[in-house]
Design a protein around this motif. Structure first.
Motif, PDB file in Angstrom:
ATOM      1  N   ALA A   1      28.774  16.102  11.077  1.00 35.43           N
ATOM      2  CA  ALA A   1      29.817  15.609  11.317  1.00 35.43           C
ATOM      3  C   ALA A   1      30.878  16.174  11.653  1.00 35.43           C
ATOM      4  O   ALA A   1      31.928  15.904  12.645  1.00 35.43           O
TER       5      ALA A   1
ATOM      6  N   TYR B   1      30.745  17.280  15.307  1.00 37.34           N
ATOM      7  CA  TYR B   1      30.962  16.095  15.996  1.00 37.34           C
ATOM      8  C   TYR B   1      32.459  15.791  16.022  1.00 37.34           C
ATOM      9  O   TYR B   1      33.034  15.516  17.280  1.00 37.34           O
ATOM     10  N   THR B   2      33.356  15.851  14.983  1.00 34.20           N
ATOM     11  CA  THR B   2      34.718  15.898  15.074  1.00 34.20           C
ATOM     12  C   THR B   2      35.361  16.960  15.767  1.00 34.20           C
ATOM     13  O   THR B   2      36.365  16.509  16.586  1.00 34.20           O
TER      14      THR B   2
ATOM     15  N   TYR C   1      34.102  18.801  18.243  1.00 33.55           N
ATOM     16  CA  TYR C   1      33.825  18.485  19.615  1.00 33.55           C
ATOM     17  C   TYR C   1      34.472  17.449  20.546  1.00 33.55           C
ATOM     18  O   TYR C   1      35.107  17.549  21.497  1.00 33.55           O
ATOM     19  N   PHE C   2      34.488  16.367  19.819  1.00 37.34           N
ATOM     20  CA  PHE C   2      35.133  14.976  20.377  1.00 37.34           C
ATOM     21  C   PHE C   2      36.546  14.726  20.037  1.00 37.34           C
ATOM     22  O   PHE C   2      37.337  13.822  20.455  1.00 37.34           O
TER      23      PHE C   2
ATOM     24  N   SER D   1      33.734  10.071  12.712  1.00 40.66           N
ATOM     25  CA  SER D   1      32.631  10.992  13.042  1.00 40.66           C
ATOM     26  C   SER D   1      31.313  10.776  12.072  1.00 40.66           C
ATOM     27  O   SER D   1      30.476  10.652  12.544  1.00 40.66           O
TER      28      SER D   1
ATOM     29  N   THR E   1      29.031   7.625  13.413  1.00 39.69           N
ATOM     30  CA  THR E   1      28.595   7.982  14.669  1.00 39.69           C
ATOM     31  C   THR E   1      27.657   8.971  14.578  1.00 39.69           C
ATOM     32  O   THR E   1      26.570   8.768  15.426  1.00 39.69           O
ATOM     33  N   SER E   2      27.946  10.211  13.951  1.00 33.18           N
ATOM     34  CA  SER E   2      27.013  11.171  13.715  1.00 33.18           C
ATOM     35  C   SER E   2      25.733  10.718  12.958  1.00 33.18           C
ATOM     36  O   SER E   2      24.652  11.284  13.527  1.00 33.18           O
TER      37      SER E   2
END
Length: 149
Positions: free
Chosen positions: A12, A15-16, A18-19, A26, A29-30
């Motif tokens: 997570a 993901y936080t 990167y996006f 995140s 979504t992750s």
């Protein structure tokens, strides 16, 4: 169980970063991406390999995040120390309470527990040699939701 949670937090946080979204956004979504990845891996017979890959990726991401963003992590730890402590305490109490649990009757735990065990042992969604594919009472149950366990 704790390794799974740390790995999830690491993925997570990756993901936080990167996006460039909030950590709270995140998390769901992750988790959805992890489940889709594990489901596809189980379909091709590589569930064990995918699980270990996610563990390593998540824990490595968590340590890299902790090293690179020490100030932000320290701020979050101070801000959410009580919540983190309560969550980890509940997880550890539950883990110790259920460490000797076994399948004893026909309930959701014993029903889906058998499917989860077979997923882990066979590293595939379904094979002809699985006991639950032979039993008529289990023949029409989908195996996919057991990945959530």
């Amino acid at each position: 169980m704790l390794i799974s949670i740390l790995s999830y937090m690491g993925i997570a946080s990756l993901y936080t970063k990167y996006f460039k979204i909030k950590f709270t956004h995140s998390l769901p979504t992750s988790l959805s991406l992890i489940i889709v990845f594990l489901y596809i891996s189980a379909m091709i017979g590589a569930l064990s390999l995918a699980t270990y890959f996610l563990y390593i990726l998540g824990i490595a991401s968590l340590f890299i995040y902790a090293y690179l963003d020490r100030k932000e992590l320290t701020l979050y730890l101070r801000q959410y120390l009580l919540e983190i402590t309560v969550l980890l305490s509940v997880i550890l109490i539950y883990a110790f309470y259920t460490k000797d649990a076994y399948f004893s009757s026909w309930d959701d735990f014993s029903h889906w527990g058998v499917f989860s065990k077979e997923l882990l042992l066979s590293s595939a969604i379904e094979t002809k040699t699985m006991p639950t594919s032979i039993l008529l009472s289990h023949a029409h149950y989908p195996r996919g939701p057991a990945i959530y366990h």
